[in-house]
Motif scaffolding. Sequence first.
Motif, mmCIF file in Angstrom:
data_model
loop_
_atom_site.group_PDB
_atom_site.id
_atom_site.type_symbol
_atom_site.label_atom_id
_atom_site.label_comp_id
_atom_site.label_asym_id
_atom_site.label_seq_id
_atom_site.Cartn_x
_atom_site.Cartn_y
_atom_site.Cartn_z
ATOM 1 N N ASP A 188 34.540 -47.608 -35.327
ATOM 2 C CA ASP A 188 35.698 -47.314 -36.171
ATOM 3 C C ASP A 188 36.827 -46.783 -35.309
ATOM 4 O O ASP A 188 36.772 -45.669 -34.796
ATOM 5 N N PRO A 230 29.037 -49.580 -36.918
ATOM 6 C CA PRO A 230 30.305 -50.209 -36.553
ATOM 7 C C PRO A 230 31.197 -49.246 -35.767
ATOM 8 O O PRO A 230 31.134 -48.040 -35.927
ATOM 9 N N LYS A 262 26.340 -54.400 -37.856
ATOM 10 C CA LYS A 262 26.617 -53.794 -39.163
ATOM 11 C C LYS A 262 26.025 -52.394 -39.301
ATOM 12 O O LYS A 262 26.432 -51.633 -40.154
ATOM 13 N N PHE A 269 37.007 -62.582 -36.711
ATOM 14 C CA PHE A 269 36.079 -61.504 -37.059
ATOM 15 C C PHE A 269 36.417 -60.197 -36.358
ATOM 16 O O PHE A 269 35.633 -59.262 -36.385
ATOM 17 N N GLU A 270 37.598 -60.090 -35.758
ATOM 18 C CA GLU A 270 37.920 -58.903 -34.966
ATOM 19 C C GLU A 270 38.047 -57.641 -35.808
ATOM 20 O O GLU A 270 37.611 -56.571 -35.398
ATOM 21 N N VAL A 271 38.590 -57.735 -36.984
ATOM 22 C CA VAL A 271 38.793 -56.541 -37.809
ATOM 23 C C VAL A 271 37.470 -56.021 -38.362
ATOM 24 O O VAL A 271 37.193 -54.816 -38.319
ATOM 25 N N GLU A 272 36.625 -56.891 -38.855
ATOM 26 C CA GLU A 272 35.372 -56.431 -39.464
ATOM 27 C C GLU A 272 34.247 -56.201 -38.467
ATOM 28 O O GLU A 272 33.288 -55.508 -38.779
ATOM 29 N N ASN A 273 34.342 -56.769 -37.272
ATOM 30 C CA ASN A 273 33.267 -56.587 -36.295
ATOM 31 C C ASN A 273 33.874 -56.388 -34.908
ATOM 32 O O ASN A 273 33.923 -57.293 -34.089
ATOM 33 N N ARG A 274 34.330 -55.158 -34.671
ATOM 34 C CA ARG A 274 35.020 -54.839 -33.423
ATOM 35 C C ARG A 274 34.111 -54.972 -32.201
ATOM 36 O O ARG A 274 34.537 -55.404 -31.148
#
Length: 170
Positions: A52, A50, A47, A133-138
Amino acid sequence: MEQVEAKMMEEFTHTGQGDIRLDLWAKAAVVGLVLAAPAAAIGLTAKINPIDTVDMDDWDAEVGLHVVLPSLLWYMISNVGMGKLAYYFGKDMLQESNADIKDCVRSNMTTTGVVLALVLSIVIGMLQNDLPFEVENRRAAMWYRVLLVLSIEACIKGILMSCFFLVYME
């Protein structure tokens, strides 16, 4: 009669193999902490910084720095470490065997090959699933996939080694 009793006592003498050794427990704890450190670092920094990327297939310098380089380093270190560990386990197994060495190696390689094939089928199924969780935690998703690919490589390598040993032993 005394020779039989002496031989029985020789067979059943205490070797110390099953004793609790605190030095081994301490070594295992240190190795466990070292092996858990990368996963803890990934979880703690997920967190904070991240990754982007707009495109899901975009590979940039940030991805290389956070995922690819550390995973390559982990791959090299684990291959060297596990290669040494496998040698010591194999040597100990052969020292402790009291039967025919060919039979011991044959049964061990058969069991290892079957277990690795089962683990390989599980890991391939895990790789095919979508990650929630792929979108929020690449970063965690990329590490998850890299570790699955490395485990597939290790399973295939182990299966091939088991097959080669079995063919050689026959």
